[in-house]
Design a protein around this motif. Structure first.
Motif, mmCIF file in Angstrom:
data_model
loop_
_atom_site.group_PDB
_atom_site.id
_atom_site.type_symbol
_atom_site.label_atom_id
_atom_site.label_comp_id
_atom_site.label_asym_id
_atom_site.label_seq_id
_atom_site.Cartn_x
_atom_site.Cartn_y
_atom_site.Cartn_z
ATOM 1 N N ALA A 205 0.398 -1.113 0.260
ATOM 2 C CA ALA A 205 0.149 0.268 0.289
ATOM 3 C C ALA A 205 1.006 1.274 0.145
ATOM 4 O O ALA A 205 2.447 0.902 -0.491
ATOM 5 N N GLU A 206 0.258 2.235 0.417
ATOM 6 C CA GLU A 206 1.043 3.548 0.884
ATOM 7 C C GLU A 206 1.509 4.501 -0.828
ATOM 8 O O GLU A 206 3.313 4.284 -0.852
ATOM 9 N N THR A 208 1.906 7.173 -1.649
ATOM 10 C CA THR A 208 2.828 8.299 -1.765
ATOM 11 C C THR A 208 4.137 8.004 -0.829
ATOM 12 O O THR A 208 5.149 9.015 -1.826
ATOM 13 N N GLU A 209 4.386 7.311 -0.769
ATOM 14 C CA GLU A 209 5.458 6.206 -0.054
ATOM 15 C C GLU A 209 6.246 5.068 -1.119
ATOM 16 O O GLU A 209 7.146 5.241 -0.921
ATOM 17 N N LEU A 210 5.558 5.227 -2.146
ATOM 18 C CA LEU A 210 6.074 4.946 -3.301
ATOM 19 C C LEU A 210 6.459 5.627 -4.272
ATOM 20 O O LEU A 210 7.291 5.110 -5.311
ATOM 21 N N ILE A 211 6.333 6.404 -4.229
ATOM 22 C CA ILE A 211 6.630 7.820 -5.390
ATOM 23 C C ILE A 211 8.439 7.760 -5.148
ATOM 24 O O ILE A 211 9.026 8.188 -4.131
ATOM 25 N N THR A 301 -3.351 3.706 -2.118
ATOM 26 C CA THR A 301 -4.041 4.513 -0.851
ATOM 27 C C THR A 301 -3.288 5.324 -0.550
ATOM 28 O O THR A 301 -1.475 5.508 -0.665
ATOM 29 N N PRO A 302 -3.531 6.288 0.377
ATOM 30 C CA PRO A 302 -2.908 7.259 0.475
ATOM 31 C C PRO A 302 -1.845 6.854 2.053
ATOM 32 O O PRO A 302 -1.281 5.719 2.146
ATOM 33 N N GLY A 303 -0.794 7.553 2.560
ATOM 34 C CA GLY A 303 0.750 7.341 3.098
ATOM 35 C C GLY A 303 -0.284 7.257 4.662
ATOM 36 O O GLY A 303 1.123 6.627 5.860
ATOM 37 N N GLU A 307 -5.223 5.528 7.776
ATOM 38 C CA GLU A 307 -6.295 5.648 6.692
ATOM 39 C C GLU A 307 -6.082 3.926 5.559
ATOM 40 O O GLU A 307 -6.764 3.201 5.190
ATOM 41 N N GLN A 308 -4.334 3.931 5.742
ATOM 42 C CA GLN A 308 -3.970 2.399 4.264
ATOM 43 C C GLN A 308 -4.539 1.792 5.420
ATOM 44 O O GLN A 308 -4.461 0.485 4.504
#
Length: 407
Positions: A205-206, A208-211, A301-303, A307-308
């Protein structure tokens, strides 16, 4: 003292388990064929106005769980659809035996509509409306009566042996530090590979943290369509940030991440992507969607940790692996969350919250494979019924990713 387990690669990248490892757990078989590792009765409030009444029911009836939230009304379009999908997914999660859907009566997300979708799984579902039942006290009484019936029925169910292919395991990291990408995250990646090789499912997930690491995941996509989807979800997440006047790629991680030794978003992303292991990426799914493929799956999902976590559990995850370098108490009301420390100092300092220590990798006492093996076996023990620290402390966190304005 540390127990070393030898893991080795077989042909075509498959990992061979030692004789001491097992690939079975004891779970609850549901009417729709899926398997739960817990046997909760969920009091599901579809509107924020009903969350306090739902909490009162859980105080009265042992064996029930619920969550506090601020959603359920004044939502439209895709934001409404995503919240509805999340409610249904949570009630449908195989860790839930039955559901009392508790509404106010005049909200956008009607309790009856949610209940109809959950009931398609074959599990018992009842609807209680505060307005229809004449107020809070009567609604609590009716909800408690329904919950008691379900809890009693659930209590006679017996666990049965199930294979690892029945598991969906969510993965996430929060409060990352410079050790995350070197210890706990690659160890979780090893677990992801083990699950994929044995027919199970691991959710990454995450977004934003895979950008900054998207090219690595796209290169492992099973086909061009999935590879294209990888870039699409990254671009969409970046565009949301740009629309708010922020270029997320130029931003540093949170203050805690910086204090933990991370210097940039890309550095954090490369560490976070290690949780994906090395197996092919089978599909990319929406927030709170259930995977349709086995193996490695990416949920958009968001970071935001809570929420994730909520999205993955709504997608059917029965167990979640959560790595942290700074420490966090995060848990879920529905799925056990196994907390894994990336460094030994934090593990000792926050032992009340952390279940496993991967800091031994940094210290040279264990390999990534050895720690990954311990995590894998812990997943099976927790699936059998072992309680995690977050469960024991009743850390019932909940939050839905909102993607639209409130009207």
């Amino acid at each position: 003292m540390y127990t070393f387990i030898i893991w080795k690669e077989k042909g075509e990248g498959e990992i061979e388990l030692p004789d001491s490892a097992r690939n079975e757990f004891w779970g609850f078989r549901r009417a729709d064929g899926r398997v739960g590792v817990r046997n909760h009765v969920l009091i599901l409030p579809t509107i924020t106005c009903a969350t306090q009444a739902a909490h009162q029911i859980t105080q009265l009836v042992q064996g029930t769980v619920t969550f506090i939230h601020q959603h359920g009304c004044a939502q439209v379009g895709t934001d409404y659809e995503q919240t509805f999908r999340t409610y249904v997914g949570l009630g449908s999660n195989p860790n839930v035996y039955g559901v009392v859907v508790l509404g106010l009566g005049c909200e956008t997300h009607q309790a009856r509509n949610v209940a109809v979708e959950i009931a398609k799984t074959g599990k018992p579902v009842e609807v209680v409306s505060i307005q229809d039942h004449g107020g809070t006290l009567t609604a609590i009484a009716e909800g408690a009566k329904a919950a008691v019936r379900m809890v009693q029925d659930a209590s006679v169910l017996k666990r049965e042996p199930c294979g690892v292919e029945e598991l969906i395991v969510g993965t996430e990291c929060g409060g990352s530090d410079a050790c995350s990408g070197l210890s706990a995250n690659p160890a979780v990646g090893f677990v992801s590979d083990l699950l994929a090789d044995r027919g199970g499912t691991a959710i990454l997930a995450e977004t934003t943290e895979l950008i900054g690491a998207e090219h690595l995941l796209a290169a492992r996509a099973v086909n061009e369509q999935i590879a294209k989807r990888v870039y699409e979800v990254i671009e969409a997440m970046e565009n949301r940030s740009i629309a708010m006047g922020v270029d997320i790629r130029t931003g540093n991680p949170s203050p805690g991440n910086i204090e933990g030794g991370l210097s940039s978003l890309e550095e954090k992303s490369l560490g976070a992507a290690a949780k994906a292991g090395s197996r092919p990426l089978q599909e990319v799914i929406r927030y709170a969607d259930q995977p349709s493929k086995k193996g490695l799956v990416w949920m958009d999902t968001p970071g935001h940790d809570i929420e994730q976590l909520t999205g993955m559990v709504a997608g059917g995850a029965q167990v979640v692996l959560f790595t942290s370098g700074r420490g966090t108490p995060t848990g879920s009301p529905i799925a056990p969350v196994i907390k894994i420390a990336t460094n030994s100092a934090m593990f000792e300092k926050m032992n009340d919250n952390m279940d496993l220590n991967a800091g031994t990798i940094i210290e040279g006492k264990e390999s990534i494979e050895s720690v990954g093996g311990r995590i894998y076996q812990e997943v099976l023990r927790v699936a059998d019924g072992k309680l995690t620290k977050a469960e024991i402390l009743k850390q019932h966190d909940f939050g839905i990713w909102r993607i639209g304005p409130t009207f």
